[in-house]
Scaffold this motif. Structure first.
Motif, PDB file in Angstrom:
ATOM      1  N   CYS A  86     -21.866  -6.073 -35.828  1.00 32.34           N
ATOM      2  CA  CYS A  86     -21.247  -5.576 -37.055  1.00 32.34           C
ATOM      3  C   CYS A  86     -20.156  -6.556 -37.497  1.00 32.34           C
ATOM      4  O   CYS A  86     -19.384  -7.053 -36.680  1.00 32.34           O
ATOM      5  CB  CYS A  86     -20.642  -4.188 -36.810  1.00 32.34           C
ATOM      6  N   ARG A  93     -20.520  -2.471 -32.627  1.00 34.00           N
ATOM      7  CA  ARG A  93     -21.925  -2.071 -32.708  1.00 34.00           C
ATOM      8  C   ARG A  93     -22.816  -3.269 -33.005  1.00 34.00           C
ATOM      9  O   ARG A  93     -22.477  -4.134 -33.804  1.00 34.00           O
ATOM     10  CB  ARG A  93     -22.130  -1.028 -33.802  1.00 34.00           C
ATOM     11  N   THR A  96     -28.979  -3.524 -36.233  1.00 35.29           N
ATOM     12  CA  THR A  96     -30.397  -3.265 -35.996  1.00 35.29           C
ATOM     13  C   THR A  96     -31.206  -4.035 -37.024  1.00 35.29           C
ATOM     14  O   THR A  96     -30.694  -4.403 -38.081  1.00 35.29           O
ATOM     15  CB  THR A  96     -30.692  -1.758 -36.114  1.00 35.29           C
ATOM     16  N   PRO A  97     -32.484  -4.253 -36.756  1.00 40.76           N
ATOM     17  CA  PRO A  97     -33.312  -4.994 -37.709  1.00 40.76           C
ATOM     18  C   PRO A  97     -33.532  -4.267 -39.026  1.00 40.76           C
ATOM     19  O   PRO A  97     -33.900  -4.870 -39.996  1.00 40.76           O
ATOM     20  CB  PRO A  97     -34.650  -5.162 -36.984  1.00 40.76           C
ATOM     21  N   ALA A  98     -33.308  -2.968 -39.085  1.00 37.98           N
ATOM     22  CA  ALA A  98     -33.584  -2.203 -40.300  1.00 37.98           C
ATOM     23  C   ALA A  98     -32.862  -2.740 -41.541  1.00 37.98           C
ATOM     24  O   ALA A  98     -33.479  -2.853 -42.588  1.00 37.98           O
ATOM     25  CB  ALA A  98     -33.254  -0.736 -40.086  1.00 37.98           C
TER      26      ALA A  98
END
Length: 156
Positions: A86, A93, A96-98
């Motif tokens: 982040c 954190r 994520t790939p999203a």
């Protein structure tokens, strides 16, 4: 020769002449250059520290980035994102790939809209009224300037 037990990057030995051997103007410029180099090293250390782990608190973050420009702080956030963490230096954190897929989808939609707008502009630029009305456009963006309704003709 490198000092034994001195980890990290090995810097070349200092070859700067003594300040008393330099003319006053040159000595002042050399001192300014040394201060700039020292400030850049400190900023690089802050970047490395924030890449390794997040800041402990907002106050700690403020103390670390004191004297940095907004552009330099933004660079820290971008470096963190590029490393898969982040971007906010208080957050630890992992990304994520999203979000990357979402950005790709948004870019694809944007390109498709641009292509549709370009195609409509080309069709409208031909002077014809088109065949079949105005289907498949970008949702009413072209209804603002009179379009094909009555204007008295195209090229002669």
């Amino acid at each position: 020769p490198p000092k034994p037990g001195g980890g990290g990057v090995k810097l070349p030995p200092s070859t700067k002449p003594k300040a008393s051997a330099l003319p006053p103007g040159v000595a002042a410029k050399a001192a300014m250059a040394e201060a700039q180099i020292s400030a850049r090293r400190r900023k690089l250390q802050v970047v490395e520290q924030l890449m390794a782990s997040p800041a402990d608190s907002f106050e700690h973050l403020q103390a670390l980035v004191k004297g940095m420009s907004a552009e330099e702080f933004s660079g820290i956030c971008q470096e963190r994102c590029l490393s898969g963490v982040c971007g906010w230096p208080l957050c630890e954190r992992a990304l994520t790939p999203a979000p990357q897929k979402m950005r790709q989808t948004q870019l694809q939609k944007q390109r498709l809209r641009q292509q549709q707008q370009q195609q409509q502009a080309n069709e409208n630029g031909d002077g014809g009224s088109g065949s079949g009305g105005g289907g498949g456009g970008a949702g009413g963006d072209d209804d603002s300037g009179g379009g094909d309704s009555g204007g008295g003709g195209g090229p002669r």
